[in-house]
Scaffold this motif. Sequence first.
Motif, short mmCIF file in Angstrom:
data_model
loop_
_atom_site.label_atom_id
_atom_site.label_comp_id
_atom_site.label_asym_id
_atom_site.label_seq_id
_atom_site.Cartn_x
_atom_site.Cartn_y
_atom_site.Cartn_z
N ALA A 85 39.51 48.74 36.21
CA ALA A 85 40.53 49.37 37.06
C ALA A 85 41.92 49.13 36.48
O ALA A 85 42.76 50.03 36.46
CB ALA A 85 40.43 48.83 38.48
N ARG A 86 42.16 47.91 36.02
CA ARG A 86 43.45 47.60 35.39
C ARG A 86 43.67 48.49 34.18
O ARG A 86 44.74 49.09 34.01
CB ARG A 86 43.49 46.13 34.96
N ASP A 87 42.65 48.60 33.32
CA ASP A 87 42.77 49.37 32.09
C ASP A 87 42.87 50.87 32.38
O ASP A 87 43.52 51.61 31.62
CB ASP A 87 41.58 49.09 31.18
N GLY A 94 50.28 53.87 33.55
CA GLY A 94 50.81 52.84 34.43
C GLY A 94 51.05 51.54 33.70
O GLY A 94 50.84 51.43 32.49
N PRO A 95 51.49 50.51 34.44
CA PRO A 95 51.83 49.23 33.82
C PRO A 95 50.60 48.40 33.47
O PRO A 95 49.54 48.57 34.06
CB PRO A 95 52.64 48.52 34.92
N HIS A 96 50.76 47.54 32.48
CA HIS A 96 49.73 46.56 32.16
C HIS A 96 49.94 45.36 33.07
O HIS A 96 51.04 44.84 33.17
CB HIS A 96 49.83 46.13 30.70
N VAL A 97 48.89 44.94 33.75
CA VAL A 97 49.02 43.80 34.67
C VAL A 97 47.98 42.74 34.33
O VAL A 97 46.97 43.02 33.70
CB VAL A 97 48.86 44.25 36.14
N ARG A 98 48.26 41.54 34.76
CA ARG A 98 47.36 40.43 34.45
C ARG A 98 46.17 40.42 35.41
O ARG A 98 46.30 40.73 36.59
CB ARG A 98 48.10 39.10 34.54
N VAL A 99 45.04 40.05 34.88
CA VAL A 99 43.81 39.93 35.67
C VAL A 99 43.13 38.63 35.28
O VAL A 99 42.77 38.44 34.12
CB VAL A 99 42.85 41.12 35.42
N LEU A 100 42.97 37.75 36.25
CA LEU A 100 42.23 36.52 36.01
C LEU A 100 40.74 36.84 36.08
O LEU A 100 40.32 37.70 36.85
CB LEU A 100 42.58 35.46 37.06
N THR A 101 39.93 36.13 35.29
CA THR A 101 38.50 36.35 35.32
C THR A 101 37.79 35.08 35.82
O THR A 101 38.40 34.04 35.99
CB THR A 101 37.98 36.72 33.92
N GLN A 253 56.54 47.13 38.94
CA GLN A 253 56.62 45.68 39.08
C GLN A 253 55.85 45.22 40.31
O GLN A 253 55.09 44.26 40.26
CB GLN A 253 58.07 45.23 39.17
N LYS A 254 56.09 45.91 41.42
CA LYS A 254 55.41 45.55 42.66
C LYS A 254 53.93 45.86 42.57
O LYS A 254 53.10 45.15 43.15
CB LYS A 254 56.06 46.30 43.84
N TRP A 255 53.56 46.91 41.83
CA TRP A 255 52.15 47.24 41.66
C TRP A 255 51.40 46.06 41.03
O TRP A 255 50.30 45.71 41.48
CB TRP A 255 51.97 48.48 40.78
N GLY A 256 51.99 45.46 40.02
CA GLY A 256 51.35 44.32 39.37
C GLY A 256 51.07 43.19 40.35
O GLY A 256 50.00 42.58 40.32
N GLU A 257 52.01 42.94 41.25
CA GLU A 257 51.85 41.86 42.24
C GLU A 257 50.79 42.21 43.28
O GLU A 257 49.92 41.39 43.60
CB GLU A 257 53.19 41.60 42.92
N SER A 258 50.86 43.43 43.80
CA SER A 258 49.93 43.82 44.86
C SER A 258 48.51 44.02 44.34
O SER A 258 47.52 43.67 45.00
CB SER A 258 50.42 45.12 45.53
N PHE A 260 47.22 42.47 41.84
CA PHE A 260 46.72 41.12 41.58
C PHE A 260 46.15 40.51 42.87
O PHE A 260 45.10 39.87 42.85
CB PHE A 260 47.86 40.23 41.05
N LYS A 261 46.83 40.74 43.99
CA LYS A 261 46.34 40.24 45.27
C LYS A 261 45.06 40.96 45.68
O LYS A 261 44.12 40.33 46.18
CB LYS A 261 47.42 40.40 46.36
N LEU A 262 45.02 42.27 45.46
CA LEU A 262 43.85 43.05 45.83
C LEU A 262 42.60 42.56 45.13
O LEU A 262 41.56 42.34 45.78
CB LEU A 262 44.08 44.53 45.48
N ILE A 263 42.68 42.36 43.82
CA ILE A 263 41.48 42.01 43.05
C ILE A 263 41.12 40.53 43.15
O ILE A 263 40.19 40.07 42.49
CB ILE A 263 41.63 42.41 41.57
N ASN A 264 41.83 39.81 44.00
CA ASN A 264 41.47 38.41 44.26
C ASN A 264 41.04 38.19 45.71
O ASN A 264 40.93 37.05 46.16
CB ASN A 264 42.64 37.49 43.90
#
Length: 283
Positions: A85-87, A94-101, A253-258, A260-264
């Motif tokens: 989904a990030r990719d 869209g922006p590249h955002v961090r995803v923890l695994t 910027q806000k997309w990256g934050e939100s 990140f919360k969604l996928i956790n």
Amino acid sequence: MVRNTVRSASTLDSTLPGKLLRLVFHDCMVEGCDGSVLLEGNMTERNDPANTSLGGFSVVESAKELLELFCPATVSCADILALAARDAVEFAGGPHVRVLTGRKDGRVSLASNVRPNMVDTSFTLDEMIKLFSSKGLSLDDLVTLSGAHTIGSAHCSAFRDRFQEDSKGNLTLIDSSLDKIFADELIKRCPADVSSSITVNNDPETSMLFDNQYYRNLFSHKGLFQSDSVLFSDGRTREKVDEFSNNQESFFQKWGESFFKLINIGVKTENEGEIRRSCTSIN
């Protein structure tokens, strides 16, 4: 490997980014981000009417098969879905955002859990706030994640509640929050007797590009769903809509934050889950 799989598939099918983004949302809102939406079988999440139009499953499975060859029993389907989904967003501009695994795959998938945990397109803002809040998501997260509708498409039935059908089968606009010209275009695309397989782009302007056009559409009264239009009409969310419509960088910027919360949401670790050998069935 996941990124290459997503890019290759999306190059051949431009609708995949929207499908993958919707898929992770439908996964995380039910049972948490544990790949439960990927499981096949009677009475699983995939069989609920709200999920029968989901797509992108083959991309996740392709990435899983590749990863099992090079590093077996290491990367969960839940992780693959979050990464895909990030990719997909990045592929669409869209922006590249961090995803923890490190997510484990869940072993439970019930169709009965879908409806109580999924936003309906006819929801009021209060109904959406209540559901998002139960997942640890704020009002700002709600406005931001709704921006996912800048890509993807929807079946005609998803916004049919904004029209009324007369005895002759003609549709009439009954939702005054929708632009009349836009509504006429939707009626042409989705007449009352149209096939249930017909779809309409969520964003009528830049349907394949992940940008801030969704919020500009809201100002033009061209939000496809009632749940979109209410973000502009309600004073609690209008300011954020205004900000994102004028500043794509702020939205990204806000997309990256939100995101990140969604996928956790409800992530399973350790003995709470497993790493499936196939994304469609538990081990």
